[in-house]
Write an enzyme that holds these catalytic residues in place. Structure first.
Site, mmCIF file in Angstrom:
data_model
loop_
_atom_site.group_PDB
_atom_site.id
_atom_site.type_symbol
_atom_site.label_atom_id
_atom_site.label_comp_id
_atom_site.label_asym_id
_atom_site.label_seq_id
_atom_site.Cartn_x
_atom_site.Cartn_y
_atom_site.Cartn_z
ATOM 1 N N GLN A 99 -0.259 -7.099 0.641
ATOM 2 C CA GLN A 99 -0.502 -5.662 0.533
ATOM 3 C C GLN A 99 -1.766 -5.334 -0.248
ATOM 4 O O GLN A 99 -2.369 -6.205 -0.886
ATOM 5 C CB GLN A 99 0.691 -4.978 -0.121
ATOM 6 C CG GLN A 99 1.095 -5.602 -1.447
ATOM 7 C CD GLN A 99 2.415 -5.053 -1.970
ATOM 8 O OE1 GLN A 99 2.451 -4.417 -3.006
ATOM 9 N NE2 GLN A 99 3.502 -5.289 -1.236
ATOM 10 N N HIS A 101 -3.465 -1.738 -2.542
ATOM 11 C CA HIS A 101 -3.253 -0.374 -3.027
ATOM 12 C C HIS A 101 -4.591 0.358 -3.082
ATOM 13 O O HIS A 101 -5.622 -0.244 -3.385
ATOM 14 C CB HIS A 101 -2.650 -0.380 -4.437
ATOM 15 C CG HIS A 101 -1.431 -1.236 -4.556
ATOM 16 N ND1 HIS A 101 -0.270 -0.980 -3.875
ATOM 17 C CD2 HIS A 101 -1.201 -2.362 -5.283
ATOM 18 C CE1 HIS A 101 0.621 -1.897 -4.182
ATOM 19 N NE2 HIS A 101 0.085 -2.758 -5.027
ATOM 20 N N GLU A 119 -3.002 -2.632 -11.003
ATOM 21 C CA GLU A 119 -1.828 -3.223 -11.649
ATOM 22 C C GLU A 119 -2.147 -4.561 -12.293
ATOM 23 O O GLU A 119 -3.162 -5.188 -11.981
ATOM 24 C CB GLU A 119 -0.677 -3.369 -10.642
ATOM 25 C CG GLU A 119 -0.942 -4.345 -9.522
ATOM 26 C CD GLU A 119 0.117 -4.249 -8.407
ATOM 27 O OE1 GLU A 119 0.616 -3.141 -8.125
ATOM 28 O OE2 GLU A 119 0.434 -5.293 -7.814
ATOM 29 N N HIS A 177 -3.127 -8.719 -2.189
ATOM 30 C CA HIS A 177 -2.274 -9.614 -2.974
ATOM 31 C C HIS A 177 -0.875 -9.757 -2.398
ATOM 32 O O HIS A 177 -0.432 -8.936 -1.597
ATOM 33 C CB HIS A 177 -2.181 -9.121 -4.429
ATOM 34 C CG HIS A 177 -1.633 -7.734 -4.567
ATOM 35 N ND1 HIS A 177 -2.410 -6.609 -4.459
ATOM 36 C CD2 HIS A 177 -0.376 -7.275 -4.795
ATOM 37 C CE1 HIS A 177 -1.662 -5.526 -4.632
ATOM 38 N NE2 HIS A 177 -0.423 -5.902 -4.832
ATOM 39 N N ARG A 197 0.901 -2.096 3.612
ATOM 40 C CA ARG A 197 1.242 -3.465 4.013
ATOM 41 C C ARG A 197 0.285 -3.947 5.090
ATOM 42 O O ARG A 197 0.148 -3.330 6.140
ATOM 43 C CB ARG A 197 2.675 -3.505 4.556
ATOM 44 C CG ARG A 197 3.717 -3.629 3.483
ATOM 45 C CD ARG A 197 5.056 -4.124 4.035
ATOM 46 N NE ARG A 197 5.708 -3.087 4.816
ATOM 47 C CZ ARG A 197 6.551 -2.196 4.300
ATOM 48 N NH1 ARG A 197 6.840 -2.210 3.020
ATOM 49 N NH2 ARG A 197 7.115 -1.296 5.070
HETATM 50 ZN ZN LIG Z 1 1.033 -4.518 -5.675
#
Ligand SMILES: [Zn+2]
Length: 331
Positions: A99, A101, A119, A177, A197
């Site tokens: 995925q 972001h 993240e 990642h 995704r």
């Molecule tokens: Zn993630």
């Protein structure tokens, strides 16, 4: 908001999850299903954390944000409409999809109302055969990745490594990642659920159906200059659980970005938590201690997450032997 706050964890069953949120972190899982996530601190619209103990017990983080944002966040509080971080534990027994972001700009176009998502992961435990995929291999461009998507060979385009306890993986928005095969970790991220995704390992459910992918959105978010992402490792992480070294505290900076500052903390003598005039969160990774709170002293132990409001004076934590934690601060 005079003392440290702890919230009721929100436990989420997931097909890719396991039982280690209970077995290792001591969470009480309400059913026998596999659980993938424990949301420890969240102001996301899909779940708002509730204070677990002390004078503010029962209040939601959303209420605290509305009633006294400046006391909670400190300087620059006006900049945050929602609490800056979503903090979780994850048990990736099976594989999460590959995925990506969006960042703060891209998300406005692709998923208005959501936030960008940078993240960081900290690996608590990794079983043999587990892997982290993070970043593109050198030379992978959109053309090569599209060809790999068509052929079902996306993993061949990604940098990968076997995670170790004590690894921190920093994933700025736009980094492709995935993780799986038995990794238990803590995660600090911007408050957002914006996930696109790219690839789901050619999997199908019992009815022959594949999970929805968001290939065009994912490709639009990818930072094509983000090459291999290597972990930042805390030396002696595993050993520090067993043998308290000579008295002292040890700190190691792991991540410093626009959204959070993340440090590893090892202490076997009393230390001060909070009182720096900025928001801090302590994520306990190992060991235990006694933390001074508004309700007297409480146990601070593995699997707990404590929040120090910016306006709080310093509170003392007295480790019992050695205590290992992540300390997250608002820059
Ligand atoms: Zn993630």
């Amino acid at each position: 908001m005079n003392g440290p706050l702890r919230f009721v964890p929100y436990l989420r069953p997931m097909v890719w999850g396991g039982r280690r949120l209970k077995e290792v972190l001591g969470k009480s899982l309400p059913t026998d299903e596999p659980y993938g996530e424990s949301w420890e601190i969240s102001d996301h619209s899909s779940h708002q954390s509730v204070v677990a103990s002390g004078p503010l017990a029962g209040k939601t983080l959303r209420q605290l944000m509305e009633e006294d944002r400046a006391a909670l966040l400190g300087r620059g509080a006006e900049a945050y409409r929602v609490f800056p971080w979503l903090i979780k534990f994850l048990d990736a027994r099976d594989w999460l999809s590959v995925q990506v972001h969006p960042d703060d700009e891209e998300v406005k176009r692709l998923l208005p109302g959501e936030g960008g998502k940078t993240e960081a992961w900290f690996v608590l435990d990794a079983q043999p055969g587990s892997r982290v995929y993070a970043g593109l291999l050198p030379g992978v461009d959109e053309e090569r990745l599209r060809a790999a998507l068509a052929a079902g060979t996306v993993a061949d385009c990604l940098h990968t490594f076997a995670p170790q306890p004590g690894d921190c993986v920093f994933l700025p928005a736009g980094t492709v990642h995935a993780v799986g095969g038995g990794v238990l970790m803590a995660e600090v991220q911007q408050t957002s659920d914006a996930t696109f995704r790219l690839f789901d390992w050619n999997r199908h459910d019992a009815f022959g159906k594949a999970r929805a992918l968001h290939i065009e959105e994912a490709l639009a978010c990818i930072d094509w200059h983000r090459g291999p992402v290597r972990p930042i490792h805390v030396e002696d992480y595993a050993a520090s659980a067993l043998q308290p070294a000579s008295p002292g505290t040890k700190r190691k900076s792991l991540v410093s970005c626009a959204y959070f500052k993340l440090e590893f903390l090892y202490a076997n003598e009393p230390f001060e938590f909070g009182g720096e005039g900025r928001l801090q969160v302590l994520i306990v990774l190992g060991g235990n201690g006694r933390l001074a709170t508004d309700a007297g002293e409480e146990e601070a132990k593995l699997g707990q997450v404590w929040l120090a409001p910016a306006a709080m004076r310093a509170h003392r934590c007295r480790p019992n032997g050695g205590l290992r934690a992540l300390l997250c601060s608002l820059p």
